[in-house]
Design an enzyme around this catalytic site. Sequence first.
Site, PDB file in Angstrom:
ATOM      1  N   GLU A 133       0.885  -1.170   0.000  1.00  0.00           N
ATOM      2  CA  GLU A 133       0.000   0.000   0.000  1.00  0.00           C
ATOM      3  C   GLU A 133       0.916   1.212   0.000  1.00  0.00           C
ATOM      4  O   GLU A 133       1.455   1.593   1.035  1.00  0.00           O
ATOM      5  CB  GLU A 133      -0.884  -0.019   1.252  1.00  0.00           C
ATOM      6  CG  GLU A 133      -1.836  -1.207   1.333  1.00  0.00           C
ATOM      7  CD  GLU A 133      -3.026  -1.070   0.395  1.00  0.00           C
ATOM      8  OE1 GLU A 133      -3.306   0.057  -0.053  1.00  0.00           O
ATOM      9  OE2 GLU A 133      -3.671  -2.086   0.102  1.00  0.00           O
TER      10      GLU A 133
ATOM     11  N   CYS B 120      -2.267   9.496   2.548  1.00  0.00           N
ATOM     12  CA  CYS B 120      -1.830   8.858   1.294  1.00  0.00           C
ATOM     13  C   CYS B 120      -2.809   9.138   0.166  1.00  0.00           C
ATOM     14  O   CYS B 120      -2.401   9.267  -0.987  1.00  0.00           O
ATOM     15  CB  CYS B 120      -1.692   7.363   1.500  1.00  0.00           C
ATOM     16  SG  CYS B 120      -3.204   6.591   2.079  1.00  0.00           S
TER      17      CYS B 120
HETATM   18  P1  NAD Z   1       8.006   4.815   5.126  1.00  0.00           P
HETATM   19  O1  NAD Z   1       8.052   4.007   3.888  1.00  0.00           O
HETATM   20  O2  NAD Z   1       9.156   5.688   5.457  1.00  0.00           O
HETATM   21  O3  NAD Z   1       7.810   3.864   6.418  1.00  0.00           O
HETATM   22  C1  NAD Z   1       6.844   2.843   6.500  1.00  0.00           C
HETATM   23  C2  NAD Z   1       7.346   1.747   7.410  1.00  0.00           C
HETATM   24  O4  NAD Z   1       8.525   1.182   6.870  1.00  0.00           O
HETATM   25  C3  NAD Z   1       7.688   2.221   8.821  1.00  0.00           C
HETATM   26  O5  NAD Z   1       7.247   1.261   9.744  1.00  0.00           O
HETATM   27  C4  NAD Z   1       9.206   2.308   8.789  1.00  0.00           C
HETATM   28  O6  NAD Z   1       9.804   2.097  10.036  1.00  0.00           O
HETATM   29  C5  NAD Z   1       9.568   1.209   7.840  1.00  0.00           C
HETATM   30  N1  NAD Z   1      10.849   1.422   7.142  1.00  0.00           N
HETATM   31  C6  NAD Z   1      11.490   2.587   6.906  1.00  0.00           C
HETATM   32  N2  NAD Z   1      12.624   2.363   6.197  1.00  0.00           N
HETATM   33  C7  NAD Z   1      12.680   1.027   5.988  1.00  0.00           C
HETATM   34  C8  NAD Z   1      13.594   0.174   5.317  1.00  0.00           C
HETATM   35  N3  NAD Z   1      14.683   0.638   4.724  1.00  0.00           N
HETATM   36  N4  NAD Z   1      13.318  -1.154   5.274  1.00  0.00           N
HETATM   37  C9  NAD Z   1      12.202  -1.645   5.840  1.00  0.00           C
HETATM   38  N5  NAD Z   1      11.320  -0.883   6.505  1.00  0.00           N
HETATM   39  C10 NAD Z   1      11.556   0.428   6.580  1.00  0.00           C
HETATM   40  O7  NAD Z   1       6.662   5.637   5.034  1.00  0.00           O
HETATM   41  P2  NAD Z   1       6.155   6.789   5.988  1.00  0.00           P
HETATM   42  O8  NAD Z   1       6.988   8.005   5.800  1.00  0.00           O
HETATM   43  O9  NAD Z   1       6.006   6.265   7.375  1.00  0.00           O
HETATM   44  O10 NAD Z   1       4.683   7.033   5.410  1.00  0.00           O
HETATM   45  C11 NAD Z   1       4.402   7.901   4.379  1.00  0.00           C
HETATM   46  C12 NAD Z   1       4.216   7.158   3.063  1.00  0.00           C
HETATM   47  O11 NAD Z   1       3.259   6.121   3.238  1.00  0.00           O
HETATM   48  C13 NAD Z   1       3.673   8.052   1.979  1.00  0.00           C
HETATM   49  O12 NAD Z   1       4.333   7.781   0.787  1.00  0.00           O
HETATM   50  C14 NAD Z   1       2.211   7.635   1.881  1.00  0.00           C
HETATM   51  O13 NAD Z   1       1.613   7.877   0.645  1.00  0.00           O
HETATM   52  C15 NAD Z   1       2.293   6.190   2.186  1.00  0.00           C
HETATM   53  N6  NAD Z   1       1.011   5.720   2.685  1.00  0.00           N
HETATM   54  C16 NAD Z   1       0.271   4.855   1.923  1.00  0.00           C
HETATM   55  C17 NAD Z   1      -0.961   4.436   2.373  1.00  0.00           C
HETATM   56  C18 NAD Z   1      -1.809   3.491   1.585  1.00  0.00           C
HETATM   57  O14 NAD Z   1      -2.738   2.946   2.151  1.00  0.00           O
HETATM   58  N7  NAD Z   1      -1.557   3.268   0.315  1.00  0.00           N
HETATM   59  C19 NAD Z   1      -1.433   4.867   3.608  1.00  0.00           C
HETATM   60  C20 NAD Z   1      -0.652   5.746   4.356  1.00  0.00           C
HETATM   61  C21 NAD Z   1       0.570   6.159   3.884  1.00  0.00           C
END
Ligand code: NAD
Length: 468
Positions: free
Chosen positions: A213, A247
């Site tokens: 997602e 998002c």
């Molecule tokens: P992110 O990708 O930075 O983090 C998401 C998760 O991944 C967190 O738990 C984080 O700790 C983990 N993470 C970070 N780096 C990682 C790595 N290298 N390897 C594995 N895991 C890692 O996202 P964010 O900044 O927390 O959230 C914002 C993003 O999420 C935006 O792009 C938004 O559009 C998206 N989002 C999508 C939806 C959806 O339903 N499609 C919903 C909410 C947010």
Amino acid sequence: MPDPEMTAVLERQRQAFLTEGAPDIGMRRDRLARLRKATLAHRRDLARAISADFSHRSAHESDLLELMVVVQAIDYLQKNLRRFMRPQKRHVAPTYRAGRAWVEYQPKGIIGIMAPWNYPVSLVLIPLATALAAGNRAMLKPSELTQRTSALLRDMLAEAFPEDEVAVILGGPEVGAAFSRLPFDHLLFTGSTPVGRKVMQTASENLVPLTLELGGKSPAIIAPGQVNRRTMEGLTFGKLSNGGQTCVAPDYALVHRDDLDAFRAAYEETVRRFYPAGPTSPDYTAIINDRHFARLNGLLEDAKTKGAEIIPVGHRPDSAASRPQTIAPTLVLNAGDDCAVMQDEIFGPILPVRSYETMDEVIAFVNARPRPLALYYFGPRDAECGKLLAQTTSGNVCINATMMHVAQDDLPFGGIGPSGMGAYHGPEGFRAMSHAKGIYAQGRWNPARLLHAPFGRFAKLAARLNLR
Ligand code: NAD
């Protein structure tokens, strides 16, 4: 290297899953009920923790956009559980008629759930509810950016579930990377596209099936002459809820050339109505941290140096400076494709507006960019609308509103390509976390026996009848 502690938790869950087998409907209902009860019992603590993590978010916003959707999703799953679990009869080809074919939806086993910070409760608990409804156990990795909320979720879930049913792992990107390396039976990741790419790579080491997602730039298209109250309220709600950190927020608006002035004035007026006290209004959410605050200001700076017009809107936009990590609602006009604000997902209260003349131009604009998570259309459901929907591809579409498609529990929610892979919510969510096991049971009389070796006239007859 796999993390020994996380691996041990996964092993305990797997052993419990194998010992218990697929839980019956009663057990699933009990787990969902425990989740609902725990969520409601901690409702106020969760809203407080979220507000502290964001430096400010209204408890009403947390109630409406997080807790309400979680409770609604649990109730939807409870209501439809029996139907979702029911085996489905399937067609049997004439040659095998004496047999029966059906599909059983079997729990996959252990589901890994990784969540971002922007809706730190619902994006953990709705996937969890889906996993439990489908008969699984789950390990969760909430975001490190919402530390208080994530810690509270861990405590709350530990009270409601033994660790071999639901376990919460806390930590940042390194923990996330180790988590995504675990041999889950399914992994649901919600987060950014770049991290999603990494997660897919690590999950591939164990061939773990994935739901991704992700994010991206969701367009809001306003049909000619449709700058009216319904449009502006729908757009403003989507753009400014949670300070734009959603998002499925409309990322930018495509407005007909003749409507630009009216749009600008109507956005100003709507923002004033929504937030009468301006950006320090109790209902206006702050930006999650200094890094994102600087990133958003950087987007504005970049657009300004490239010749775009930056227009802070609403009541006393300057007062944003008097509250930490707060950015006033801002319109960006005439931002070219070279501006970062037209390239990166904004994830904040900044709305670039581009003009168009024809719907064909809009379609070409959308199709020249990565497939978005959501596409918003404001206007009549006429031929132009039909053409736009038929000729563009996005995760979801919402007409004359924003974000409301996510609240429809019976609709699949997800992206496509760079905005995601697979979907949850609705029957699709239950299915994604189940294994569709196709089963064929031979009947007493087996005409297919006639086809066994040594081949004779029946083999010839079958070939003659079937290979025409
Ligand atoms: P992110 O990708 O930075 O983090 C998401 C998760 O991944 C967190 O738990 C984080 O700790 C983990 N993470 C970070 N780096 C990682 C790595 N290298 N390897 C594995 N895991 C890692 O996202 P964010 O900044 O927390 O959230 C914002 C993003 O999420 C935006 O792009 C938004 O559009 C998206 N989002 C999508 C939806 C959806 O339903 N499609 C919903 C909410 C947010």
